[in-house]
Write a protein that holds these residues in place. Structure first.
Motif, PDB file in Angstrom:
ATOM      1  N   GLY A  86       0.773  -1.062  -0.157  1.00 54.21           N
ATOM      2  CA  GLY A  86       0.022   0.087  -0.010  1.00 54.21           C
ATOM      3  C   GLY A  86       0.859   1.125   0.092  1.00 54.21           C
ATOM      4  O   GLY A  86       2.102   1.179   0.274  1.00 54.21           O
ATOM      5  N   SER A  87       0.353   2.170  -0.599  1.00 56.33           N
ATOM      6  CA  SER A  87       1.310   3.469  -0.434  1.00 56.33           C
ATOM      7  C   SER A  87       1.490   4.112   0.907  1.00 56.33           C
ATOM      8  O   SER A  87       2.296   4.607   1.234  1.00 56.33           O
ATOM      9  N   CYS A  88       0.353   3.680   1.754  1.00 57.53           N
ATOM     10  CA  CYS A  88       0.426   4.047   3.366  1.00 57.53           C
ATOM     11  C   CYS A  88       1.702   3.412   3.750  1.00 57.53           C
ATOM     12  O   CYS A  88       2.481   4.353   4.409  1.00 57.53           O
ATOM     13  N   PHE A 112      -5.616  13.585   3.920  1.00 57.43           N
ATOM     14  CA  PHE A 112      -5.611  12.237   4.169  1.00 57.43           C
ATOM     15  C   PHE A 112      -5.474  11.756   5.468  1.00 57.43           C
ATOM     16  O   PHE A 112      -4.392  12.369   6.281  1.00 57.43           O
ATOM     17  N   TYR A 115      -1.885  11.085   7.507  1.00 61.75           N
ATOM     18  CA  TYR A 115      -0.781  12.320   7.539  1.00 61.75           C
ATOM     19  C   TYR A 115      -0.431  12.474   9.005  1.00 61.75           C
ATOM     20  O   TYR A 115       0.723  12.730   9.497  1.00 61.75           O
ATOM     21  N   CYS A 156      -1.744  16.655  -1.167  1.00 55.39           N
ATOM     22  CA  CYS A 156      -2.609  15.537  -1.877  1.00 55.39           C
ATOM     23  C   CYS A 156      -3.555  15.832  -2.865  1.00 55.39           C
ATOM     24  O   CYS A 156      -4.238  17.063  -2.617  1.00 55.39           O
ATOM     25  N   ASN A 160      -7.999  14.109  -0.564  1.00 58.23           N
ATOM     26  CA  ASN A 160      -8.924  13.518   0.188  1.00 58.23           C
ATOM     27  C   ASN A 160      -8.969  14.002   1.666  1.00 58.23           C
ATOM     28  O   ASN A 160      -7.895  13.990   2.242  1.00 58.23           O
ATOM     29  N   ASP A 187       0.776  13.163  -3.231  1.00 57.19           N
ATOM     30  CA  ASP A 187      -0.045  11.959  -3.073  1.00 57.19           C
ATOM     31  C   ASP A 187      -0.918  12.159  -4.246  1.00 57.19           C
ATOM     32  O   ASP A 187      -2.144  12.870  -3.989  1.00 57.19           O
ATOM     33  N   ALA A 189      -3.276   9.208  -5.139  1.00 58.14           N
ATOM     34  CA  ALA A 189      -4.103   8.203  -4.789  1.00 58.14           C
ATOM     35  C   ALA A 189      -5.114   8.195  -5.914  1.00 58.14           C
ATOM     36  O   ALA A 189      -5.674   7.214  -6.419  1.00 58.14           O
ATOM     37  N   TYR A 190      -5.707   9.408  -6.562  1.00 53.66           N
ATOM     38  CA  TYR A 190      -6.856   9.703  -7.029  1.00 53.66           C
ATOM     39  C   TYR A 190      -6.612  10.106  -8.575  1.00 53.66           C
ATOM     40  O   TYR A 190      -7.594  10.849  -9.323  1.00 53.66           O
ATOM     41  N   THR A 217      -1.221   4.575  -6.173  1.00 56.27           N
ATOM     42  CA  THR A 217      -1.761   3.298  -5.426  1.00 56.27           C
ATOM     43  C   THR A 217      -2.341   2.466  -6.508  1.00 56.27           C
ATOM     44  O   THR A 217      -3.054   3.071  -7.601  1.00 56.27           O
ATOM     45  N   SER A 219      -4.887   0.648  -5.084  1.00 57.18           N
ATOM     46  CA  SER A 219      -5.935   0.346  -4.435  1.00 57.18           C
ATOM     47  C   SER A 219      -7.006   1.022  -4.930  1.00 57.18           C
ATOM     48  O   SER A 219      -8.454   0.759  -4.558  1.00 57.18           O
ATOM     49  N   LYS A 220      -7.355   1.997  -5.762  1.00 58.03           N
ATOM     50  CA  LYS A 220      -8.291   2.775  -6.003  1.00 58.03           C
ATOM     51  C   LYS A 220      -8.796   2.356  -7.384  1.00 58.03           C
ATOM     52  O   LYS A 220      -9.516   1.523  -7.676  1.00 58.03           O
ATOM     53  N   ARG A 228      -3.196  -4.530  -1.121  1.00 56.44           N
ATOM     54  CA  ARG A 228      -2.146  -3.489  -0.593  1.00 56.44           C
ATOM     55  C   ARG A 228      -0.885  -3.434  -1.565  1.00 56.44           C
ATOM     56  O   ARG A 228       0.186  -4.145  -1.464  1.00 56.44           O
ATOM     57  N   CYS A 229      -0.986  -2.412  -2.510  1.00 53.99           N
ATOM     58  CA  CYS A 229       0.219  -2.448  -3.254  1.00 53.99           C
ATOM     59  C   CYS A 229       0.155  -0.989  -3.611  1.00 53.99           C
ATOM     60  O   CYS A 229      -0.877  -0.465  -4.346  1.00 53.99           O
TER      61      CYS A 229
HETATM   62  C1  LIG Z   1      -6.499   5.472  -0.570  1.00 54.57           C
HETATM   63  C2  LIG Z   1      -5.560   6.417  -0.241  1.00 54.57           C
HETATM   64  C3  LIG Z   1      -4.124   6.033  -0.518  1.00 54.57           C
HETATM   65  C4  LIG Z   1      -3.727   4.732  -0.774  1.00 54.57           C
HETATM   66  O1  LIG Z   1      -3.440   3.913   0.258  1.00 54.57           O
HETATM   67  P1  LIG Z   1      -2.877   2.484   0.025  1.00 54.57           P
HETATM   68  O2  LIG Z   1      -2.151   2.107   1.297  1.00 54.57           O
HETATM   69  O3  LIG Z   1      -2.050   2.439  -1.134  1.00 54.57           O
HETATM   70  O4  LIG Z   1      -4.189   1.647  -0.236  1.00 54.57           O
HETATM   71  C5  LIG Z   1      -3.108   7.112  -0.329  1.00 54.57           C
HETATM   72  N1  LIG Z   1      -3.261   8.327  -0.226  1.00 54.57           N
HETATM   73  C6  LIG Z   1      -4.568   8.885  -0.157  1.00 54.57           C
HETATM   74  C7  LIG Z   1      -4.724  10.104  -0.064  1.00 54.57           C
HETATM   75  C8  LIG Z   1      -5.798   7.929  -0.208  1.00 54.57           C
HETATM   76  O5  LIG Z   1      -6.888   8.320  -0.200  1.00 54.57           O
END
Ligand SMILES: *Cc1c(COP(=O)(O)O)cnc(C)c1O
Length: 358
Positions: A86-88, A112, A115, A156, A160, A187, A189-190, A217, A219-220, A228-229
């Motif tokens: 996951g990017s987390c 997000f 943070y 971000c 988010n 970031d 992610a979207y 990511t 994930s989206k 998780r990647c």
């Molecule tokens: C969902 C999201 C992520 C992604 O998290 P993962 O760990 O890759 O699932 C990262 N940054 C933001 C702002 C998000 O909303």
């Protein structure tokens, strides 16, 4: 009471806000975590299945196949791509690698939810900068918060939980103002869902700013949240530092195989984005018809201002109708809900339940 002791940092780390579940007799509509409603691509599922036979082996620590495909896709050298569980994981490991006690982390708020974990993890100090009018990042105000102690700035985009977007040209102008000792994490992610700007415009800034990191990511839009990647386009030094502070096999072999296959199907990504944008227009106009405001979304979710209504009550009534959204209160924006776009049927159920709840 046991005599267990923890270090001081642990008590300072917030709890990540999770979606609540409700006793509901029927299909829940899950619109709380910005997941895609679409299953992974069939070829991705095939790649996952093929990988199952090798589960007796550790995953490839170099993540070679995924790394080289990401390099082909982004034009960034393989040695400058960090891949995470996951990017987390990359945010947490990056912060651990970069932040000293007493250092400063600057980020917008609301933004997000992970943070706020970064500063307390390392004993750093956080500086939150309120969003500007329209729920967008206030890059001017963020630039003025940067001091000699600043080590990390987070941007971000799209943001988010507010769904807003700033053009890459403004982020470039911001990076010009950031001293080179400060790392800027963008970031994205979207990013695939943004239509106001080329989705690769942020990554194009990497050539000009060696202290910039672009975070993405699977994930989206790719629909792989359960595996998780995520990845970072960054300096070779940051990639090595992230590897130094985390365990060697953190990205499992199924996640690697699925992501390496998913990246090959850009036509499918385009289709998912198109469907999401149709739903975005539908939900945004439905919300507006109910007399509620939301900033124009560049993501796969809306940030709905409930104006004077009781947020907890609206969330509870939606939950009783089987529709799970994220309360704004836990995201730094009381009086709001964040709703992810689902399928047309799910979005209809959301809009009907919202109308009934108001
Ligand atoms: C969902 C999201 C992520 C992604 O998290 P993962 O760990 O890759 O699932 C990262 N940054 C933001 C702002 C998000 O909303």
């Amino acid at each position: 009471m046991t005599g267990l002791e923890f270090n001081d940092r642990v008590g300072a780390i917030p709890v990540y806000p999770a979606a609540s579940t409700y006793a509901f007799d029927g299909d829940l509509v899950k619109l709380a975590s910005n997941e895609t409603p679409f299953a992974p691509h069939p070829k991705v599922l095939e790649a996952v299945e093929a990988q199952l036979k090798t589960l007796n082996r550790y995953p490839d620590p170099a993540k070679s196949t995924l790394r080289s495909r990401l390099s082909d896709r982004t034009g960034v050298a393989p040695g400058r791509i960090a891949i995470g569980n996951g990017s987390c994981e990359l945010l947490l490991a990056g912060a651990e690698a970069m932040l000293d006690p007493g250092a400063e982390v600057v980020y917008a708020w609301p933004s997000f939810s992970i943070y706020p974990h970064l500063a307390p993890l390392s004993g750093a100090r956080e500086v939150r900068v309120a969003l500007a009018e329209g729920d967008v990042h206030d890059l001017d105000a963020m630039a003025t918060e940067i001091t000699v102690a600043t080590q990390l700035v987070l941007v971000c985009n799209p943001n988010n939980p507010t769904s807003t977007h700033i053009p890459a040209s403004e982020i470039g102008a911001f990076c010009e103002r950031v001293p080179t000792h400060v790392t800027v994490i963008l970031d994205e992610a979207y990013v695939e869902f943004q239509t106001d700007d080329d989705p690769d415009a942020g990554a194009d800034l990497l050539a000009a700013f060696p202290n910039l990191v672009v975070l993405r990511t699977f994930s989206k839009v790719h629909g792989l949240a359960g595996l998780r990647c995520g990845y970072a386009l960054c300096s070779a030094r940051l990639r090595a530092a992230i590897d130094a502070v985390r365990q060697p096999f953190s990205v499992n072999s199924i996640a690697q195989a699925a992501a390496a296959e998913a990246i090959l199907h850009s036509d499918d990504v385009t289709k998912r984005v198109e469907q999401t944008i149709v739903e975005r227009v539908h939900v945004e106009s439905g919300v507006e018809e109910l007399g509620l405001a939301s900033p124009p979304s560049q993501a796969n979710f809306s940030w709905v201002d409930l104006s004077e209504r009781d947020e907890a009550e609206v969330v509870r009534k939606l939950g009783e109708a089987g529709v799970i959204v994220r309360p704004g209160d836990g995201l730094g924006g009381p009086g709001h809900i964040r709703v992810t776009y689902g399928t047309r049927a799910e979005n209809e159920r959301f809009l009907e339940a919202l109308e009934a709840a108001l």
